[in-house]
Design an enzyme around this catalytic site. Structure first.
Site, short mmCIF file in Angstrom:
data_model
loop_
_atom_site.label_atom_id
_atom_site.label_comp_id
_atom_site.label_asym_id
_atom_site.label_seq_id
_atom_site.Cartn_x
_atom_site.Cartn_y
_atom_site.Cartn_z
N GLN A 17 0.82 -1.08 0.48
CA GLN A 17 0.26 0.08 0.22
C GLN A 17 1.17 0.94 0.40
O GLN A 17 0.31 2.52 -0.24
CB GLN A 17 -0.60 0.18 0.87
CG GLN A 17 -1.85 -1.12 1.55
CD GLN A 17 -2.75 -0.85 2.28
OE1 GLN A 17 -2.36 -1.82 2.89
NE2 GLN A 17 -4.18 -0.05 2.17
N HIS A 114 0.64 -9.41 4.66
CA HIS A 114 -0.34 -8.39 4.60
C HIS A 114 -0.11 -8.53 3.16
O HIS A 114 -0.43 -7.44 2.58
CB HIS A 114 0.49 -7.36 4.46
CG HIS A 114 -0.45 -5.82 5.46
ND1 HIS A 114 0.13 -5.32 6.82
CD2 HIS A 114 -1.58 -5.66 4.56
CE1 HIS A 114 -1.75 -4.83 7.01
NE2 HIS A 114 -1.61 -4.98 5.85
N ASN A 157 -1.17 -10.69 8.51
CA ASN A 157 -2.24 -9.47 9.12
C ASN A 157 -3.47 -9.82 8.27
O ASN A 157 -3.39 -10.51 7.03
CB ASN A 157 -1.84 -8.20 8.07
CG ASN A 157 -2.73 -7.13 8.70
OD1 ASN A 157 -3.09 -6.82 9.34
ND2 ASN A 157 -3.39 -6.49 7.77
N GLU A 158 -4.31 -9.87 9.44
CA GLU A 158 -5.84 -9.75 9.43
C GLU A 158 -6.12 -11.01 8.21
O GLU A 158 -6.95 -11.00 7.10
CB GLU A 158 -6.80 -8.30 8.55
CG GLU A 158 -6.83 -7.65 9.41
CD GLU A 158 -7.78 -6.59 8.29
OE1 GLU A 158 -7.97 -6.78 7.71
OE2 GLU A 158 -7.88 -5.44 9.74
N ASN A 296 -7.05 -5.06 15.00
CA ASN A 296 -7.85 -3.73 14.40
C ASN A 296 -8.94 -3.82 14.22
O ASN A 296 -9.70 -4.32 14.07
CB ASN A 296 -7.64 -4.51 12.81
CG ASN A 296 -5.64 -4.34 12.15
OD1 ASN A 296 -5.21 -4.01 12.78
ND2 ASN A 296 -5.76 -5.13 11.59
N GLU A 374 -4.33 -1.30 14.07
CA GLU A 374 -4.69 -1.02 13.41
C GLU A 374 -6.26 0.22 13.53
O GLU A 374 -6.84 -0.84 14.41
CB GLU A 374 -5.27 -1.01 12.24
CG GLU A 374 -4.42 -1.44 11.09
CD GLU A 374 -4.73 -2.10 9.49
OE1 GLU A 374 -5.64 -1.89 9.10
OE2 GLU A 374 -3.63 -3.08 9.28
N SER A 432 -5.02 2.17 -1.27
CA SER A 432 -6.31 0.74 -0.73
C SER A 432 -6.88 0.16 -1.06
O SER A 432 -7.20 0.34 -2.28
CB SER A 432 -7.28 1.82 0.24
OG SER A 432 -8.38 0.67 0.30
N TRP A 433 -7.04 -1.27 -0.96
CA TRP A 433 -6.69 -2.40 -1.81
C TRP A 433 -8.25 -2.38 -3.24
O TRP A 433 -7.92 -2.26 -3.74
CB TRP A 433 -7.39 -3.64 -1.05
CG TRP A 433 -6.09 -4.11 0.23
CD1 TRP A 433 -6.21 -3.52 1.39
CD2 TRP A 433 -4.88 -4.46 -0.16
NE1 TRP A 433 -5.06 -4.17 2.08
CE2 TRP A 433 -4.46 -4.09 1.24
CE3 TRP A 433 -4.10 -4.74 -1.32
CZ2 TRP A 433 -2.46 -5.21 1.13
CZ3 TRP A 433 -2.40 -5.25 -0.87
CH2 TRP A 433 -2.07 -4.72 0.29
N LYS A 439 -9.30 6.99 -1.19
CA LYS A 439 -9.90 6.80 0.80
C LYS A 439 -8.58 7.45 1.66
O LYS A 439 -7.70 6.70 1.96
CB LYS A 439 -10.89 5.15 0.49
CG LYS A 439 -11.49 4.97 1.94
CD LYS A 439 -11.55 3.61 2.11
CE LYS A 439 -12.70 3.00 3.07
NZ LYS A 439 -12.42 1.84 3.66
N TYR A 441 -6.49 7.92 4.73
CA TYR A 441 -6.04 8.01 6.55
C TYR A 441 -4.97 8.23 6.88
O TYR A 441 -4.87 7.68 8.20
CB TYR A 441 -5.73 6.01 6.01
CG TYR A 441 -7.08 5.22 6.06
CD1 TYR A 441 -7.99 5.25 7.39
CD2 TYR A 441 -7.71 4.10 5.40
CE1 TYR A 441 -9.69 4.30 7.14
CE2 TYR A 441 -8.65 3.38 4.71
CZ TYR A 441 -9.60 3.44 5.49
OH TYR A 441 -10.37 2.90 5.22
C1 BGP Z 1 -7.45 -3.04 6.78
C2 BGP Z 1 -6.22 -3.80 6.08
C3 BGP Z 1 -5.40 -2.29 5.70
C4 BGP Z 1 -6.05 -1.09 5.44
C5 BGP Z 1 -6.78 -1.49 5.92
C6 BGP Z 1 -8.02 0.33 5.47
O1 BGP Z 1 -7.93 -4.61 6.21
O2 BGP Z 1 -5.19 -4.45 7.28
O3 BGP Z 1 -4.25 -3.13 4.88
O4 BGP Z 1 -6.11 -0.92 4.20
O5 BGP Z 1 -7.90 -2.10 6.41
O6 BGP Z 1 -8.93 -0.81 4.65
P1 BGP Z 1 -9.38 -0.12 3.26
O7 BGP Z 1 -8.30 0.26 3.03
O8 BGP Z 1 -10.35 -1.43 3.06
O9 BGP Z 1 -10.50 1.27 3.47
#
Ligand code: BGP
Length: 488
Positions: A17, A114, A157-158, A296, A374, A432-433, A439, A441
Protein backbone atom coordinates in the site's frame (compact mmCIF):
# COMPACT_ATOMS: atom_id res chain seq x y z
CA UNK A 1 -7.01 9.89 32.53
CA UNK A 2 -3.48 9.04 31.38
CA UNK A 3 -2.21 6.17 29.28
CA UNK A 4 0.28 3.93 31.11
CA UNK A 5 3.80 5.35 31.22
CA UNK A 6 5.42 2.99 28.70
CA UNK A 7 2.43 2.90 26.34
CA UNK A 8 3.65 2.90 22.72
CA UNK A 9 2.16 5.29 20.18
CA UNK A 10 2.67 5.00 16.46
CA UNK A 11 1.12 4.39 13.08
CA UNK A 12 0.78 1.53 10.63
CA UNK A 13 1.64 0.83 6.99
CA UNK A 14 1.73 -2.19 4.68
CA UNK A 15 4.32 -2.81 1.95
CA UNK A 16 2.03 -3.02 -1.06
CA UNK A 17 0.00 0.00 0.00
CA UNK A 18 2.92 2.36 0.46
CA UNK A 19 6.02 1.20 -1.38
CA UNK A 20 5.03 1.49 -5.04
CA UNK A 21 8.04 0.38 -7.15
CA UNK A 22 6.23 -2.87 -7.89
CA UNK A 23 8.57 -3.67 -10.79
CA UNK A 24 11.80 -2.43 -9.28
CA UNK A 25 14.87 -4.29 -8.10
CA UNK A 26 13.75 -7.73 -9.19
CA UNK A 27 10.48 -7.82 -7.27
CA UNK A 28 8.27 -10.78 -8.17
CA UNK A 29 4.63 -10.55 -9.18
CA UNK A 30 2.01 -10.64 -6.42
CA UNK A 31 -1.70 -11.42 -6.64
CA UNK A 32 -2.65 -7.75 -6.73
CA UNK A 33 -0.45 -6.88 -9.72
CA UNK A 34 -2.42 -9.13 -12.01
CA UNK A 35 -5.82 -8.46 -10.48
CA UNK A 36 -5.52 -4.66 -10.54
CA UNK A 37 -4.21 -4.71 -14.10
CA UNK A 38 -7.24 -6.75 -15.14
CA UNK A 39 -9.66 -4.52 -13.26
CA UNK A 40 -8.11 -1.30 -14.57
CA UNK A 41 -9.57 0.71 -11.71
CA UNK A 42 -6.33 1.94 -10.17
CA UNK A 43 -2.62 1.28 -10.20
CA UNK A 44 -0.51 0.30 -7.19
CA UNK A 45 2.27 2.52 -8.52
CA UNK A 46 3.63 4.76 -7.23
CA UNK A 47 1.40 4.47 -4.11
CA UNK A 48 3.15 6.67 -1.51
CA UNK A 49 6.55 5.90 -3.07
CA UNK A 50 7.74 4.68 0.32
CA UNK A 51 10.29 2.49 -1.45
CA UNK A 52 12.24 5.69 -2.09
CA UNK A 53 10.78 8.18 0.38
CA UNK A 54 10.81 6.15 3.58
CA UNK A 55 13.35 8.46 5.28
CA UNK A 56 10.94 11.41 4.86
CA UNK A 57 7.95 9.62 6.39
CA UNK A 58 9.96 8.06 9.20
CA UNK A 59 11.43 11.44 10.08
CA UNK A 60 7.93 12.86 10.35
CA UNK A 61 6.93 9.93 12.56
CA UNK A 62 9.95 10.63 14.73
CA UNK A 63 9.33 14.38 14.85
CA UNK A 64 5.77 13.75 15.95
CA UNK A 65 6.93 11.63 18.86
CA UNK A 66 6.06 8.17 17.60
CA UNK A 67 8.22 5.34 18.92
CA UNK A 68 6.71 2.44 16.93
CA UNK A 69 5.66 1.94 13.32
CA UNK A 70 4.07 -1.08 11.66
CA UNK A 71 5.70 -2.13 8.40
CA UNK A 72 5.45 -5.26 6.31
CA UNK A 73 7.99 -7.14 4.25
CA UNK A 74 6.93 -7.86 0.73
CA UNK A 75 7.63 -11.58 0.35
CA UNK A 76 8.07 -11.22 -3.44
CA UNK A 77 10.85 -8.63 -3.04
CA UNK A 78 12.90 -11.27 -1.23
CA UNK A 79 11.73 -14.44 -2.99
CA UNK A 80 10.41 -13.24 -6.37
CA UNK A 81 9.18 -16.77 -7.08
CA UNK A 82 7.86 -17.33 -3.56
CA UNK A 83 10.61 -19.88 -2.85
CA UNK A 84 14.10 -20.59 -4.12
CA UNK A 85 16.42 -17.81 -5.26
CA UNK A 86 16.78 -14.80 -2.99
CA UNK A 87 16.79 -11.31 -4.50
CA UNK A 88 19.61 -9.48 -2.67
CA UNK A 89 18.28 -6.02 -3.60
CA UNK A 90 15.05 -6.79 -1.76
CA UNK A 91 16.96 -7.97 1.29
CA UNK A 92 19.14 -4.86 1.19
CA UNK A 93 16.09 -2.58 1.01
CA UNK A 94 14.57 -3.98 4.20
CA UNK A 95 17.91 -3.75 6.03
CA UNK A 96 18.05 -0.07 5.06
CA UNK A 97 14.44 0.48 6.05
CA UNK A 98 14.80 -1.10 9.49
CA UNK A 99 18.05 0.77 10.10
CA UNK A 100 16.35 4.05 9.26
CA UNK A 101 13.59 3.24 11.76
CA UNK A 102 16.04 2.43 14.51
CA UNK A 103 18.15 5.52 13.73
CA UNK A 104 14.98 7.59 14.16
CA UNK A 105 14.27 5.95 17.53
CA UNK A 106 11.37 3.97 16.05
CA UNK A 107 10.84 0.29 16.81
CA UNK A 108 9.53 -1.49 13.71
CA UNK A 109 6.73 -4.04 14.18
CA UNK A 110 7.14 -6.17 11.10
CA UNK A 111 4.39 -8.18 9.40
CA UNK A 112 5.37 -11.16 7.27
CA UNK A 113 2.16 -11.39 5.26
CA UNK A 114 -0.02 -8.38 4.59
CA UNK A 115 -2.28 -9.54 1.75
CA UNK A 116 0.47 -9.72 -0.91
CA UNK A 117 0.88 -13.41 -1.73
CA UNK A 118 3.33 -14.09 -4.57
CA UNK A 119 1.35 -14.91 -7.70
CA UNK A 120 3.20 -18.19 -8.31
CA UNK A 121 1.97 -19.48 -4.98
CA UNK A 122 -1.60 -18.34 -5.59
CA UNK A 123 -1.44 -20.24 -8.87
CA UNK A 124 -0.71 -23.33 -6.81
CA UNK A 125 -3.77 -22.71 -4.64
CA UNK A 126 -2.69 -19.92 -2.26
CA UNK A 127 -3.85 -20.53 1.30
CA UNK A 128 -5.52 -23.71 0.13
CA UNK A 129 -2.28 -25.40 -0.89
CA UNK A 130 0.32 -27.15 1.21
CA UNK A 131 3.05 -25.69 -0.99
CA UNK A 132 2.06 -22.14 -0.07
CA UNK A 133 1.93 -22.99 3.64
CA UNK A 134 5.38 -24.62 3.58
CA UNK A 135 6.82 -21.77 1.53
CA UNK A 136 5.41 -19.24 4.00
CA UNK A 137 7.08 -20.99 6.93
CA UNK A 138 10.40 -21.03 5.03
CA UNK A 139 10.10 -17.35 4.13
CA UNK A 140 9.43 -16.52 7.79
CA UNK A 141 12.43 -18.49 9.00
CA UNK A 142 14.61 -16.78 6.41
CA UNK A 143 13.46 -13.37 7.70
CA UNK A 144 14.07 -14.29 11.35
CA UNK A 145 17.69 -15.20 10.54
CA UNK A 146 18.31 -12.38 8.08
CA UNK A 147 16.87 -9.50 10.12
CA UNK A 148 18.10 -9.78 13.72
CA UNK A 149 17.50 -6.02 14.02
CA UNK A 150 13.75 -6.76 14.18
CA UNK A 151 12.46 -7.51 17.68
CA UNK A 152 8.69 -7.58 17.05
CA UNK A 153 7.24 -9.87 14.40
CA UNK A 154 3.69 -10.35 13.20
CA UNK A 155 2.89 -13.53 11.27
CA UNK A 156 -0.23 -12.61 9.28
CA UNK A 157 -2.22 -9.41 8.99
CA UNK A 158 -5.99 -9.91 9.07
CA UNK A 159 -6.21 -13.47 7.83
CA UNK A 160 -10.01 -13.13 8.01
CA UNK A 161 -10.07 -10.30 5.47
CA UNK A 162 -8.13 -12.47 3.06
CA UNK A 163 -10.03 -15.72 3.37
CA UNK A 164 -13.49 -14.15 3.24
CA UNK A 165 -12.76 -11.66 0.51
CA UNK A 166 -10.93 -14.26 -1.59
CA UNK A 167 -13.60 -16.94 -1.37
CA UNK A 168 -16.94 -15.49 -0.23
CA UNK A 169 -17.39 -11.84 -1.15
CA UNK A 170 -15.00 -12.04 -4.11
CA UNK A 171 -13.40 -8.65 -3.52
CA UNK A 172 -9.81 -9.94 -3.20
CA UNK A 173 -8.08 -12.01 -5.88
CA UNK A 174 -8.83 -14.76 -7.00
CA UNK A 175 -12.29 -13.24 -6.37
CA UNK A 176 -14.34 -16.42 -5.91
CA UNK A 177 -17.81 -16.04 -4.47
CA UNK A 178 -19.92 -17.97 -1.95
CA UNK A 179 -17.40 -20.72 -1.31
CA UNK A 180 -17.75 -21.02 2.45
CA UNK A 181 -15.94 -24.36 2.48
CA UNK A 182 -12.86 -22.88 0.85
CA UNK A 183 -13.00 -19.86 3.17
CA UNK A 184 -13.04 -22.15 6.21
CA UNK A 185 -10.21 -24.27 4.81
CA UNK A 186 -8.17 -21.12 4.12
CA UNK A 187 -8.91 -19.88 7.66
CA UNK A 188 -7.72 -23.12 9.20
CA UNK A 189 -4.63 -23.24 6.96
CA UNK A 190 -3.73 -19.68 7.89
CA UNK A 191 -4.08 -20.52 11.57
CA UNK A 192 -1.88 -23.55 11.05
CA UNK A 193 0.89 -21.81 9.15
CA UNK A 194 0.78 -18.96 11.68
CA UNK A 195 1.20 -21.55 14.45
CA UNK A 196 4.07 -23.33 12.70
CA UNK A 197 5.86 -19.98 12.34
CA UNK A 198 5.34 -19.06 16.00
CA UNK A 199 6.69 -22.47 17.04
CA UNK A 200 9.70 -22.16 14.71
CA UNK A 201 10.46 -18.65 15.98
CA UNK A 202 10.41 -19.82 19.58
CA UNK A 203 12.66 -22.77 18.75
CA UNK A 204 15.15 -20.35 17.22
CA UNK A 205 15.32 -18.58 20.56
CA UNK A 206 16.02 -15.14 19.16
CA UNK A 207 14.79 -13.21 22.14
CA UNK A 208 12.19 -11.08 20.35
CA UNK A 209 8.42 -11.26 20.36
CA UNK A 210 5.92 -12.67 17.92
CA UNK A 211 2.21 -12.03 17.47
CA UNK A 212 -0.66 -12.08 15.02
CA UNK A 213 -2.98 -9.28 13.85
CA UNK A 214 -6.72 -9.83 13.53
CA UNK A 215 -9.41 -7.65 12.00
CA UNK A 216 -12.12 -7.69 14.61
CA UNK A 217 -15.42 -6.09 13.80
CA UNK A 218 -17.57 -6.41 16.88
CA UNK A 219 -20.84 -8.04 15.93
CA UNK A 220 -24.13 -7.17 17.65
CA UNK A 221 -27.67 -8.36 17.01
CA UNK A 222 -29.69 -5.68 15.24
CA UNK A 223 -32.42 -6.25 17.80
CA UNK A 224 -31.01 -7.76 20.99
CA UNK A 225 -34.54 -8.87 22.00
CA UNK A 226 -34.95 -10.96 18.85
CA UNK A 227 -33.44 -14.48 19.20
CA UNK A 228 -33.06 -14.78 15.40
CA UNK A 229 -30.92 -11.64 15.33
CA UNK A 230 -28.92 -12.81 18.34
CA UNK A 231 -28.16 -16.04 16.55
CA UNK A 232 -27.28 -14.25 13.30
CA UNK A 233 -24.73 -12.17 15.23
CA UNK A 234 -23.22 -15.34 16.72
CA UNK A 235 -22.94 -16.89 13.25
CA UNK A 236 -21.27 -13.81 11.81
CA UNK A 237 -18.87 -13.63 14.74
CA UNK A 238 -17.89 -17.31 14.32
CA UNK A 239 -17.45 -16.82 10.59
CA UNK A 240 -15.28 -13.70 10.78
CA UNK A 241 -13.70 -13.60 14.22
CA UNK A 242 -14.07 -16.57 16.53
CA UNK A 243 -12.57 -19.24 14.33
CA UNK A 244 -9.38 -17.17 14.30
CA UNK A 245 -9.46 -16.20 17.94
CA UNK A 246 -9.99 -19.82 18.95
CA UNK A 247 -7.31 -21.10 16.56
CA UNK A 248 -4.60 -18.58 17.40
CA UNK A 249 -5.34 -17.50 20.98
CA UNK A 250 -6.88 -20.60 22.58
CA UNK A 251 -5.09 -23.14 20.38
CA UNK A 252 -8.24 -25.13 19.68
CA UNK A 253 -11.67 -24.52 18.20
CA UNK A 254 -14.52 -24.60 20.68
CA UNK A 255 -17.45 -26.93 20.02
CA UNK A 256 -19.71 -23.90 19.75
CA UNK A 257 -17.54 -22.26 17.09
CA UNK A 258 -17.46 -25.47 15.07
CA UNK A 259 -21.18 -26.03 15.35
CA UNK A 260 -21.91 -22.47 14.18
CA UNK A 261 -19.63 -23.09 11.21
CA UNK A 262 -21.36 -26.40 10.51
CA UNK A 263 -24.64 -24.53 10.37
CA UNK A 264 -23.23 -22.03 7.85
CA UNK A 265 -21.91 -24.85 5.66
CA UNK A 266 -25.16 -26.81 5.86
CA UNK A 267 -27.19 -23.79 4.82
CA UNK A 268 -24.95 -23.47 1.77
CA UNK A 269 -24.84 -27.21 0.97
CA UNK A 270 -21.12 -27.28 1.50
CA UNK A 271 -18.90 -29.73 3.32
CA UNK A 272 -17.16 -29.36 6.66
CA UNK A 273 -13.35 -29.32 6.57
CA UNK A 274 -11.17 -31.85 8.35
CA UNK A 275 -9.21 -30.80 11.39
CA UNK A 276 -6.77 -33.40 12.70
CA UNK A 277 -5.55 -33.87 16.29
CA UNK A 278 -2.06 -33.16 15.02
CA UNK A 279 -3.22 -29.77 13.70
CA UNK A 280 -4.75 -28.95 17.05
CA UNK A 281 -1.52 -29.88 18.84
CA UNK A 282 0.38 -27.41 16.64
CA UNK A 283 -2.20 -24.68 17.31
CA UNK A 284 -2.09 -25.28 21.06
CA UNK A 285 1.69 -25.16 21.24
CA UNK A 286 1.69 -21.84 19.40
CA UNK A 287 -1.10 -20.31 21.49
CA UNK A 288 0.89 -21.17 24.61
CA UNK A 289 3.93 -19.34 23.27
CA UNK A 290 2.34 -16.37 21.50
CA UNK A 291 3.58 -13.03 22.84
CA UNK A 292 0.86 -10.69 21.67
CA UNK A 293 -2.27 -10.20 19.61
CA UNK A 294 -2.94 -7.13 17.54
CA UNK A 295 -6.50 -5.88 17.17
CA UNK A 296 -7.49 -3.97 14.04
CA UNK A 297 -10.74 -2.29 14.92
CA UNK A 298 -12.54 0.13 12.60
CA UNK A 299 -16.25 -0.53 12.92
CA UNK A 300 -18.97 -2.75 14.31
CA UNK A 301 -21.66 -4.78 12.58
CA UNK A 302 -25.35 -5.23 13.37
CA UNK A 303 -26.85 -8.47 12.12
CA UNK A 304 -30.39 -9.47 11.37
CA UNK A 305 -31.77 -12.94 10.80
CA UNK A 306 -31.70 -13.76 7.08
CA UNK A 307 -32.40 -16.91 5.08
CA UNK A 308 -32.34 -15.67 1.49
CA UNK A 309 -29.60 -15.95 -1.09
CA UNK A 310 -26.18 -14.41 -0.65
CA UNK A 311 -25.95 -10.89 -1.99
CA UNK A 312 -22.89 -8.70 -1.48
CA UNK A 313 -22.39 -5.23 -2.93
CA UNK A 314 -19.08 -3.69 -1.95
CA UNK A 315 -18.94 0.07 -1.54
CA UNK A 316 -15.52 0.73 -3.03
CA UNK A 317 -16.20 4.29 -4.12
CA UNK A 318 -17.34 6.12 -1.00
CA UNK A 319 -20.89 6.30 -2.30
CA UNK A 320 -22.59 6.31 1.10
CA UNK A 321 -25.37 3.79 1.56
CA UNK A 322 -24.47 1.66 -1.46
CA UNK A 323 -23.24 -1.46 0.31
CA UNK A 324 -25.29 -4.61 0.76
CA UNK A 325 -24.29 -7.58 2.87
CA UNK A 326 -26.58 -10.56 3.09
CA UNK A 327 -25.03 -13.95 3.59
CA UNK A 328 -27.02 -17.14 3.30
CA UNK A 329 -26.76 -19.15 6.49
CA UNK A 330 -25.41 -16.19 8.45
CA UNK A 331 -27.41 -12.98 8.38
CA UNK A 332 -28.01 -9.57 6.94
CA UNK A 333 -26.20 -6.42 7.98
CA UNK A 334 -28.56 -3.65 9.02
CA UNK A 335 -27.51 -0.48 10.73
CA UNK A 336 -29.27 0.36 13.99
CA UNK A 337 -30.95 3.76 13.78
CA UNK A 338 -28.88 6.69 14.97
CA UNK A 339 -25.47 5.20 14.28
CA UNK A 340 -23.26 7.28 12.05
CA UNK A 341 -21.30 5.72 9.20
CA UNK A 342 -18.33 6.70 7.09
CA UNK A 343 -18.78 7.35 3.36
CA UNK A 344 -17.78 3.71 2.86
CA UNK A 345 -20.64 2.54 5.14
CA UNK A 346 -18.51 1.55 8.12
CA UNK A 347 -20.51 2.03 11.34
CA UNK A 348 -18.72 4.35 13.74
CA UNK A 349 -19.15 2.65 17.10
CA UNK A 350 -16.37 3.28 19.63
CA UNK A 351 -17.95 0.97 22.25
CA UNK A 352 -17.19 -1.87 19.86
CA UNK A 353 -13.50 -1.29 20.57
CA UNK A 354 -14.04 -1.75 24.31
CA UNK A 355 -16.31 -4.77 23.91
CA UNK A 356 -13.84 -6.49 21.59
CA UNK A 357 -10.91 -5.92 23.94
CA UNK A 358 -12.91 -7.15 26.93
CA UNK A 359 -14.04 -10.26 25.07
CA UNK A 360 -10.45 -11.22 24.28
CA UNK A 361 -9.48 -10.55 27.87
CA UNK A 362 -12.40 -12.56 29.29
CA UNK A 363 -12.51 -15.47 26.83
CA UNK A 364 -8.89 -16.00 25.87
CA UNK A 365 -6.90 -16.10 29.10
CA UNK A 366 -3.65 -17.27 27.44
CA UNK A 367 -3.24 -13.84 25.82
CA UNK A 368 -0.35 -11.92 27.31
CA UNK A 369 -0.20 -8.55 25.58
CA UNK A 370 -2.56 -6.74 23.25
CA UNK A 371 -1.99 -3.91 20.84
CA UNK A 372 -4.34 -1.86 18.75
CA UNK A 373 -2.51 -2.49 15.50
CA UNK A 374 -4.94 -0.53 13.31
CA UNK A 375 -7.70 1.98 13.96
CA UNK A 376 -8.61 4.99 11.90
CA UNK A 377 -11.03 6.52 9.43
CA UNK A 378 -10.97 6.77 5.66
CA UNK A 379 -11.95 10.26 4.46
CA UNK A 380 -12.25 12.09 1.16
CA UNK A 381 -9.63 14.79 1.53
CA UNK A 382 -8.05 17.21 -0.89
CA UNK A 383 -5.36 19.82 -1.01
CA UNK A 384 -6.59 23.43 -1.03
CA UNK A 385 -5.88 25.20 -4.32
CA UNK A 386 -3.63 27.79 -2.74
CA UNK A 387 -1.65 25.24 -0.72
CA UNK A 388 1.90 26.05 0.32
CA UNK A 389 4.39 23.57 1.81
CA UNK A 390 3.21 24.74 5.24
CA UNK A 391 -0.46 24.09 4.63
CA UNK A 392 -1.98 21.88 7.30
CA UNK A 393 -4.94 19.80 6.15
CA UNK A 394 -7.89 20.20 8.47
CA UNK A 395 -9.04 16.68 9.27
CA UNK A 396 -11.16 17.42 12.34
CA UNK A 397 -13.34 14.45 11.38
CA UNK A 398 -10.39 12.13 11.98
CA UNK A 399 -9.81 13.63 15.42
CA UNK A 400 -13.54 13.25 16.15
CA UNK A 401 -13.22 9.58 15.24
CA UNK A 402 -9.96 8.84 17.05
CA UNK A 403 -10.70 10.56 20.38
CA UNK A 404 -13.66 8.39 21.48
CA UNK A 405 -11.93 5.22 20.25
CA UNK A 406 -8.87 6.03 22.31
CA UNK A 407 -11.13 6.68 25.28
CA UNK A 408 -12.49 3.16 24.90
CA UNK A 409 -8.93 1.83 24.86
CA UNK A 410 -8.30 3.64 28.14
CA UNK A 411 -11.51 2.23 29.58
CA UNK A 412 -10.40 -1.32 28.66
CA UNK A 413 -6.98 -0.72 30.24
CA UNK A 414 -8.68 0.53 33.40
CA UNK A 415 -10.76 -2.66 33.42
CA UNK A 416 -7.69 -4.87 33.30
CA UNK A 417 -6.86 -5.40 29.61
CA UNK A 418 -3.14 -5.35 28.95
CA UNK A 419 -3.05 -3.02 25.95
CA UNK A 420 0.57 -2.06 25.33
CA UNK A 421 0.31 0.26 22.37
CA UNK A 422 -1.72 1.88 19.63
CA UNK A 423 -0.98 2.18 15.91
CA UNK A 424 -3.16 4.59 13.96
CA UNK A 425 -3.97 3.48 10.40
CA UNK A 426 -2.18 4.98 8.67
CA UNK A 427 1.09 6.88 8.83
CA UNK A 428 0.64 8.41 5.39
CA UNK A 429 -2.13 8.40 2.76
CA UNK A 430 -1.73 5.30 0.66
CA UNK A 431 -3.27 2.89 -1.73
CA UNK A 432 -6.39 1.14 -0.43
CA UNK A 433 -6.90 -2.38 -1.80
CA UNK A 434 -10.46 -2.14 -3.06
CA UNK A 435 -10.89 1.63 -2.92
CA UNK A 436 -7.81 3.06 -4.61
CA UNK A 437 -6.55 6.52 -3.69
CA UNK A 438 -9.67 8.42 -2.70
CA UNK A 439 -9.99 6.83 0.75
CA UNK A 440 -7.34 8.63 2.74
CA UNK A 441 -6.32 7.52 6.21
CA UNK A 442 -2.97 9.19 6.91
CA UNK A 443 -1.52 11.59 9.44
CA UNK A 444 0.52 12.71 6.45
CA UNK A 445 -1.32 13.94 3.36
CA UNK A 446 0.29 12.68 0.16
CA UNK A 447 -0.26 14.57 -3.07
CA UNK A 448 -0.28 11.58 -5.41
CA UNK A 449 0.54 13.82 -8.40
CA UNK A 450 3.96 14.81 -7.16
CA UNK A 451 4.40 12.80 -3.94
CA UNK A 452 4.75 15.97 -1.84
CA UNK A 453 3.88 15.54 1.81
CA UNK A 454 1.66 17.86 3.88
CA UNK A 455 0.74 17.49 7.52
CA UNK A 456 -2.76 16.98 8.82
CA UNK A 457 -4.18 18.53 11.96
CA UNK A 458 -4.64 15.07 13.48
CA UNK A 459 -0.86 14.55 13.50
CA UNK A 460 -0.50 17.53 15.87
CA UNK A 461 -3.39 16.31 17.98
CA UNK A 462 -1.76 12.86 18.21
CA UNK A 463 1.56 14.45 19.10
CA UNK A 464 -0.16 16.33 21.91
CA UNK A 465 -1.48 13.04 23.25
CA UNK A 466 1.95 11.42 23.06
CA UNK A 467 3.54 14.33 24.93
CA UNK A 468 0.94 14.58 27.67
CA UNK A 469 -0.15 10.92 27.82
CA UNK A 470 -3.73 12.18 27.78
CA UNK A 471 -6.39 12.47 25.13
CA UNK A 472 -6.66 16.18 24.31
CA UNK A 473 -10.00 17.60 25.36
CA UNK A 474 -12.76 18.73 23.01
CA UNK A 475 -11.50 22.31 22.93
CA UNK A 476 -8.07 21.32 21.64
CA UNK A 477 -6.79 23.76 19.04
CA UNK A 478 -3.91 23.55 16.64
CA UNK A 479 -1.25 25.83 18.08
CA UNK A 480 1.90 23.79 17.92
CA UNK A 481 2.64 23.48 14.24
CA UNK A 482 5.60 25.83 14.26
CA UNK A 483 7.47 23.53 16.64
CA UNK A 484 7.34 20.43 14.45
CA UNK A 485 8.91 20.25 11.02
CA UNK A 486 7.57 18.36 8.03
CA UNK A 487 10.98 16.82 7.34
CA UNK A 488 10.43 17.21 3.59
C1 BGP B 1 -7.23 -3.29 7.02
C2 BGP B 1 -5.95 -3.63 6.34
C3 BGP B 1 -5.21 -2.47 5.80
C4 BGP B 1 -6.06 -1.28 5.37
C5 BGP B 1 -7.21 -0.99 6.30
C6 BGP B 1 -8.25 -0.05 5.75
O1 BGP B 1 -8.17 -4.25 6.65
O2 BGP B 1 -5.08 -4.35 7.17
O3 BGP B 1 -4.32 -2.93 4.85
O4 BGP B 1 -6.31 -1.25 4.05
O5 BGP B 1 -7.89 -2.13 6.71
O6 BGP B 1 -9.08 -0.73 4.87
P1 BGP B 1 -9.51 -0.12 3.48
O7 BGP B 1 -8.23 0.22 2.81
O8 BGP B 1 -10.25 -1.21 2.79
O9 BGP B 1 -10.35 1.02 3.79
Amino acid sequence: MKFPKNFKFGAATAAYQVEGATKEDGKGIVIWDKYLAEQQRFSPDPAADFYHRYPVDLKIAHDFGMTVVRLSISWARIFPEGTGAVEPRGVAYYHKLFKECLDQGIEPYVTLHHFDTPQVLQDKGGWLSQEMLDAFVEFAKFCFKEFPEVTYWITINEPTSMAIQQYVSGTFPPAEKNNFHKAMQAEHNQNLSHARIVNAYKEMNLGGQIGVVHALQTVYPYDPENPGDVHAAALMDAFEDRFYLDGTLAGKYSDETLSLWQEILNANDQEMIEISDQDVAILTKAADQLDFVGVNYYFSKFEREYHGVTEVVHNGSGDKGSSVNRLRGIGEEKLRPGIETTDWDWAIYPEGMYDQLMRIHDNYPKVKDLYITENGIGLKESLPENATPDTVIDDQKRIDYLAPHMKEVQRAIADGVNVRGYFMWSLQDQFSWTNGYSKRYGFIFVDFNDQKRYLKKSAYWFNDMIRTGEIPDKNWKLETQTTISKGQ
